[in-house]
Design a protein around this motif. Structure first.
Motif, PDB file in Angstrom:
ATOM      1  N   LEU A   5      -7.910  11.712 -24.704  1.00 59.37           N
ATOM      2  CA  LEU A   5      -8.266  12.837 -23.838  1.00 59.37           C
ATOM      3  C   LEU A   5      -9.208  12.420 -22.716  1.00 59.37           C
ATOM      4  N   ILE A   6      -9.920  11.315 -22.902  1.00 55.22           N
ATOM      5  CA  ILE A   6     -10.965  10.930 -21.954  1.00 55.22           C
ATOM      6  C   ILE A   6     -10.603   9.676 -21.163  1.00 55.22           C
ATOM      7  N   LEU A   7     -10.200   8.612 -21.859  1.00 53.33           N
ATOM      8  CA  LEU A   7     -10.041   7.309 -21.208  1.00 53.33           C
ATOM      9  C   LEU A   7      -9.022   7.303 -20.063  1.00 53.33           C
ATOM     10  N   PRO A   8      -7.854   7.967 -20.174  1.00 55.39           N
ATOM     11  CA  PRO A   8      -6.903   7.946 -19.045  1.00 55.39           C
ATOM     12  C   PRO A   8      -7.482   8.495 -17.743  1.00 55.39           C
ATOM     13  N   THR A   9      -8.483   9.366 -17.828  1.00 53.53           N
ATOM     14  CA  THR A   9      -9.056   9.925 -16.606  1.00 53.53           C
ATOM     15  C   THR A   9      -9.832   8.885 -15.810  1.00 53.53           C
ATOM     16  N   PHE A  10     -10.219   7.786 -16.438  1.00 51.66           N
ATOM     17  CA  PHE A  10     -10.958   6.740 -15.748  1.00 51.66           C
ATOM     18  C   PHE A  10     -10.051   5.846 -14.895  1.00 51.66           C
ATOM     19  N   PHE A  11      -8.761   6.178 -14.844  1.00 46.56           N
ATOM     20  CA  PHE A  11      -7.824   5.424 -14.015  1.00 46.56           C
ATOM     21  C   PHE A  11      -7.292   6.273 -12.862  1.00 46.56           C
ATOM     22  N   GLY A  12      -7.969   7.377 -12.585  1.00 44.47           N
ATOM     23  CA  GLY A  12      -7.639   8.196 -11.426  1.00 44.47           C
ATOM     24  C   GLY A  12      -6.683   9.335 -11.735  1.00 44.47           C
ATOM     25  N   ILE A  13      -6.879  10.456 -11.039  1.00 46.53           N
ATOM     26  CA  ILE A  13      -5.998  11.622 -11.132  1.00 46.53           C
ATOM     27  C   ILE A  13      -5.294  11.764  -9.784  1.00 46.53           C
ATOM     28  N   PRO A  14      -3.971  11.694  -9.732  1.00 45.76           N
ATOM     29  CA  PRO A  14      -3.255  11.692  -8.446  1.00 45.76           C
ATOM     30  C   PRO A  14      -3.636  12.834  -7.509  1.00 45.76           C
ATOM     31  N   PHE A  15      -3.766  14.039  -8.026  1.00 48.00           N
ATOM     32  CA  PHE A  15      -4.107  15.178  -7.159  1.00 48.00           C
ATOM     33  C   PHE A  15      -5.472  14.989  -6.518  1.00 48.00           C
ATOM     34  N   PHE A  16      -6.447  14.519  -7.295  1.00 55.14           N
ATOM     35  CA  PHE A  16      -7.785  14.296  -6.756  1.00 55.14           C
ATOM     36  C   PHE A  16      -7.793  13.136  -5.764  1.00 55.14           C
ATOM     37  N   ILE A  17      -7.015  12.102  -6.047  1.00 49.48           N
ATOM     38  CA  ILE A  17      -6.923  10.964  -5.127  1.00 49.48           C
ATOM     39  C   ILE A  17      -6.393  11.422  -3.774  1.00 49.48           C
ATOM     40  N   PHE A  18      -5.347  12.226  -3.802  1.00 51.28           N
ATOM     41  CA  PHE A  18      -4.761  12.721  -2.551  1.00 51.28           C
ATOM     42  C   PHE A  18      -5.748  13.621  -1.814  1.00 51.28           C
ATOM     43  N   LEU A  19      -6.412  14.512  -2.525  1.00 54.00           N
ATOM     44  CA  LEU A  19      -7.361  15.431  -1.910  1.00 54.00           C
ATOM     45  C   LEU A  19      -8.514  14.682  -1.249  1.00 54.00           C
ATOM     46  N   ILE A  20      -9.110  13.750  -1.966  1.00 61.17           N
ATOM     47  CA  ILE A  20     -10.250  12.998  -1.442  1.00 61.17           C
ATOM     48  C   ILE A  20      -9.809  12.052  -0.325  1.00 61.17           C
ATOM     49  N   MET A  21      -8.626  11.471  -0.452  1.00 55.03           N
ATOM     50  CA  MET A  21      -8.125  10.574   0.581  1.00 55.03           C
ATOM     51  C   MET A  21      -7.948  11.304   1.905  1.00 55.03           C
ATOM     52  N   GLN A  22      -7.404  12.511   1.853  1.00 59.26           N
ATOM     53  CA  GLN A  22      -7.248  13.306   3.064  1.00 59.26           C
ATOM     54  C   GLN A  22      -8.598  13.647   3.680  1.00 59.26           C
ATOM     55  N   PHE A  23      -9.591  13.868   2.846  1.00 64.18           N
ATOM     56  CA  PHE A  23     -10.927  14.154   3.352  1.00 64.18           C
ATOM     57  C   PHE A  23     -11.522  12.924   4.026  1.00 64.18           C
ATOM     58  N   LYS A  40       0.824  -1.214   0.000  1.00 64.23           N
ATOM     59  CA  LYS A  40       0.000   0.000   0.000  1.00 64.23           C
ATOM     60  C   LYS A  40       0.856   1.262   0.000  1.00 64.23           C
ATOM     61  N   LYS A  41       1.874   1.309   0.857  1.00 64.85           N
ATOM     62  CA  LYS A  41       2.721   2.492   0.933  1.00 64.85           C
ATOM     63  C   LYS A  41       3.529   2.694  -0.346  1.00 64.85           C
ATOM     64  N   ILE A  42       3.990   1.589  -0.921  1.00 65.29           N
ATOM     65  CA  ILE A  42       4.786   1.697  -2.155  1.00 65.29           C
ATOM     66  C   ILE A  42       3.934   2.238  -3.298  1.00 65.29           C
ATOM     67  N   TRP A  43       2.715   1.707  -3.429  1.00 59.45           N
ATOM     68  CA  TRP A  43       1.830   2.183  -4.480  1.00 59.45           C
ATOM     69  C   TRP A  43       1.454   3.650  -4.269  1.00 59.45           C
ATOM     70  N   PHE A  44       1.285   4.036  -3.014  1.00 62.49           N
ATOM     71  CA  PHE A  44       0.950   5.432  -2.729  1.00 62.49           C
ATOM     72  C   PHE A  44       2.112   6.357  -3.100  1.00 62.49           C
ATOM     73  N   CYS A  74       4.403   5.742  -5.368  1.00 62.60           N
ATOM     74  CA  CYS A  74       4.450   5.778  -6.842  1.00 62.60           C
ATOM     75  C   CYS A  74       3.418   6.747  -7.401  1.00 62.60           C
ATOM     76  N   MET A  75       2.225   6.738  -6.797  1.00 62.45           N
ATOM     77  CA  MET A  75       1.178   7.651  -7.257  1.00 62.45           C
ATOM     78  C   MET A  75       1.584   9.100  -7.035  1.00 62.45           C
ATOM     79  N   MET A  76       2.168   9.398  -5.859  1.00 64.72           N
ATOM     80  CA  MET A  76       2.581  10.768  -5.559  1.00 64.72           C
ATOM     81  C   MET A  76       3.724  11.211  -6.469  1.00 64.72           C
ATOM     82  N   LEU A  77       4.595  10.270  -6.842  1.00 65.33           N
ATOM     83  CA  LEU A  77       5.706  10.622  -7.725  1.00 65.33           C
ATOM     84  C   LEU A  77       5.221  11.036  -9.108  1.00 65.33           C
ATOM     85  N   THR A  78       4.099  10.449  -9.548  1.00 66.54           N
ATOM     86  CA  THR A  78       3.567  10.826 -10.864  1.00 66.54           C
ATOM     87  C   THR A  78       3.116  12.286 -10.903  1.00 66.54           C
TER      88      THR A  78
END
Length: 280
Positions: free
Chosen positions: A145-163, A107-111, A113-117
């Motif tokens: 332009l559309i399909l990559p967004t269905f695999f998550g946006i790192p900034f939004f993941i971090f924002l929502i996770m903190q919430f 879990k920590k490693i994947w997190f 990696c996500m933050m590094l992106t």
């Protein structure tokens, strides 16, 4: 003392008003230029009050190019923006829930990696992405332009996770006692409580996608598929006279959806960011 406080407040308001005017001056200049005659936009650039209000700039601009009106470009932008926003928020919320509430191996490693992106500039991945999407046969389609967004946006993941971390774990435990599984907890407990964070992310996603110029420029080649951001470029023609009045008219119309979305949902931005910062 009262006079000193009043003087300080006056100075503060004057400074804030001055900085605000400096910030919005380009916007005011653009709106003013959209009402000027095209040939006088830069000749009379110092004046914010048009000598004559040329509403025909909006008509000429809306007519577009080669039989393609700006209604087509606005529709293209709407399709790309809405679908990409829905995909990014849905996927980012689900991924954020996994990082915040579910225990799994690495879990920590994947997190990390996500933050590094988030630190990778777009220029670094631009060419590899183009090669990959070209092999998929996605060039000149909306899929890159559309399909990559269905695999998550790192900034939004971090924002929502903190919430989500601000939500007591006792709610999850109580739901488990009532017989809820992981997905029931997510949809019935978590999602209703994180709507401010989701709306904040949706607003950011909307105007990021609406204003995106580089993506459509790289992947789209058919004018009928252009969004507004790319269509505005067609007004500038180095080999002929550029219709600046029509260009600024359409630029003015292009920012209206962003202003409407922002002012209607701005309270969610404040709630989402302030609540997210309550717990690190």
């Amino acid at each position: 003392m009262k006079r000193n406080k009043a003087t300080k407040k006056i100075i503060q308001h004057v400074l804030m008003g001055t900085f605000a005017l400096i910030m919005i001056y380009p916007l005011i200049w653009m709106v003013s230029s959209s009402l000027k005659e095209s040939s006088s936009v830069f000749v009379d650039s110092h004046s914010l009050i048009p000598k004559g209000f040329h509403i025909e700039n909006y008509i000429e601009g809306w007519n577009g190019f080669a039989g393609i009106t700006f209604s087509t470009f606005f529709w293209n932008s709407t399709v790309i923006t809405v679908i990409a926003t829905v995909g990014s928020i849905a996927s980012s919320t689900l991924i954020a829930y996994g990082f915040a509430r579910i225990k799994f191996a690495g879990k920590k490693i994947w997190f990390i990696c996500m933050m590094l992106t988030m630190m990778l500039p777009f220029e670094m991945v631009m060419i590899p992405q183009y090669i990959m999407f070209n092999k998929f046969g996605w060039i000149d389609t909306y899929l890159p332009l559309i399909l990559p967004t269905f695999f998550g946006i790192p900034f939004f993941i971090f924002l929502i996770m903190q919430f989500i971390r601000t939500i007591p774990m006792e709610l999850d435990e109580a739901a488990k006692i009532d017989g809820c599984n992981t997905f029931d907890i997510f949809f019935r407990i978590i999602v209703p409580l994180i709507i401010p964070a989701m709306m904040t992310s949706a607003i950011f996603s909307f105007y990021w996608r609406w204003d995106d110029f580089m993506g459509p420029l790289i992947y789209l080649s058919t004018p009928e598929k252009y969004p507004v951001s790319l269509a505005l470029k067609l007004f500038s023609d180095p080999n002929s006279v550029t219709n600046w009045g029509a260009m600024f008219a359409m630029s003015t119309l292009s920012i209206l959806p962003i202003f409407i979305i922002f002012f209607v949902f701005q309270r969610y931005i404040v709630d989402g960011i302030s609540s997210t910062g309550m717990k690190a």
